[in-house]
Design a protein around this motif. Structure first.
Motif, short mmCIF file in Angstrom:
data_model
loop_
_atom_site.label_atom_id
_atom_site.label_comp_id
_atom_site.label_asym_id
_atom_site.label_seq_id
_atom_site.Cartn_x
_atom_site.Cartn_y
_atom_site.Cartn_z
N ALA A 129 11.60 5.92 -48.37
CA ALA A 129 10.57 6.95 -48.42
C ALA A 129 9.33 6.42 -49.13
N GLY A 130 9.52 5.63 -50.17
CA GLY A 130 8.40 5.04 -50.90
C GLY A 130 7.62 4.08 -50.01
N GLU A 131 8.35 3.27 -49.24
CA GLU A 131 7.67 2.35 -48.32
C GLU A 131 6.86 3.11 -47.28
N ALA A 132 7.48 4.17 -46.73
CA ALA A 132 6.77 4.97 -45.72
C ALA A 132 5.54 5.62 -46.34
N GLY A 133 5.68 6.12 -47.54
CA GLY A 133 4.53 6.74 -48.21
C GLY A 133 3.44 5.70 -48.47
N HIS A 134 3.81 4.52 -48.85
CA HIS A 134 2.86 3.45 -49.10
C HIS A 134 2.13 3.07 -47.80
N GLN A 135 2.89 3.00 -46.70
CA GLN A 135 2.29 2.67 -45.41
C GLN A 135 1.33 3.78 -44.96
N ILE A 136 1.74 5.02 -45.17
CA ILE A 136 0.86 6.14 -44.78
C ILE A 136 -0.39 6.11 -45.62
N ALA A 137 -0.25 5.86 -46.91
CA ALA A 137 -1.41 5.85 -47.81
C ALA A 137 -2.34 4.70 -47.48
N SER A 138 -1.79 3.57 -47.09
CA SER A 138 -2.65 2.42 -46.79
C SER A 138 -3.16 2.46 -45.36
N GLY A 139 -2.62 3.35 -44.52
CA GLY A 139 -3.06 3.49 -43.14
C GLY A 139 -2.46 2.47 -42.22
N THR A 140 -1.51 1.71 -42.67
CA THR A 140 -0.86 0.74 -41.79
C THR A 140 0.54 1.23 -41.47
#
Length: 162
Positions: A129-140
């Motif tokens: 979930a943290g990785e997905a959140g990081h990806q969503i936040a970075s737009g990648t």
């Protein structure tokens, strides 16, 4: 092996001889006290009187004395038997309690392992979930993380034209 056993027997013999000699020496020293001598003499006289009463009772009523002794022995035997049954019962209860305790400990261990495994799974889910959140936040986002409709892939069993 035989010499060791003989030495052991000799050591035991010497030990008991020493204990008896010490006891006799202690008794002799204690008898130097007048009050101790009087007490011992009084106790021996009482023991002699009791013995004389028992001997006279046996002489005058041998059958009654024998019956009384048999009755007392039977009572003692019955009490001993009852005590043994109680001890067996108590032992069985103790064994059940011991077994229950061991089962409880095993259940606690199993539950602890299950909680540990669930915690590991939750940690892994949290990490994802943290990785997905990081990806969503970075737009990648990776194409595998995108839904099938956005990837322009077809779902199994569907044709591309539909």
């Amino acid at each position: 092996m035989q010499p060791n056993y003989v030495n052991y027997q000799q050591d035991q013999s010497l030990l008991w001889k020493g204990i008896m000699a010490g006891a006799l020496a202690g008794a002799a020293l204690a008898m130097l006290d007048r009050e101790t001598r009087n007490t011992v003499m009084h106790q021996f006289r009482q023991m002699g009187r009791r013995s004389a009463v028992i001997v006279n009772e046996v002489r005058s009523n041998p059958k009654e004395t024998t019956l009384m002794l048999k009755e007392r022995i039977q009572i003692a035997a019955a009490s001993g038997k009852e005590l043994m049954e109680d001890l067996k019962s108590a032992s069985a209860h103790i064994e059940k309690i011991k077994q229950s305790g061991m089962e409880a400990v095993q259940n606690l261990k199993d539950t602890g392992m299950e909680i540990k495994e669930a915690g590991m799974e939750l940690k892994e889910i949290g990490h994802k979930a943290g990785e997905a959140g990081h990806q969503i936040a970075s737009g990648t986002t990776t194409t595998s993380a995108m839904p099938p409709a956005e990837r322009k892939e077809t779902l199994p069993g569907h044709s591309q034209g539909i």
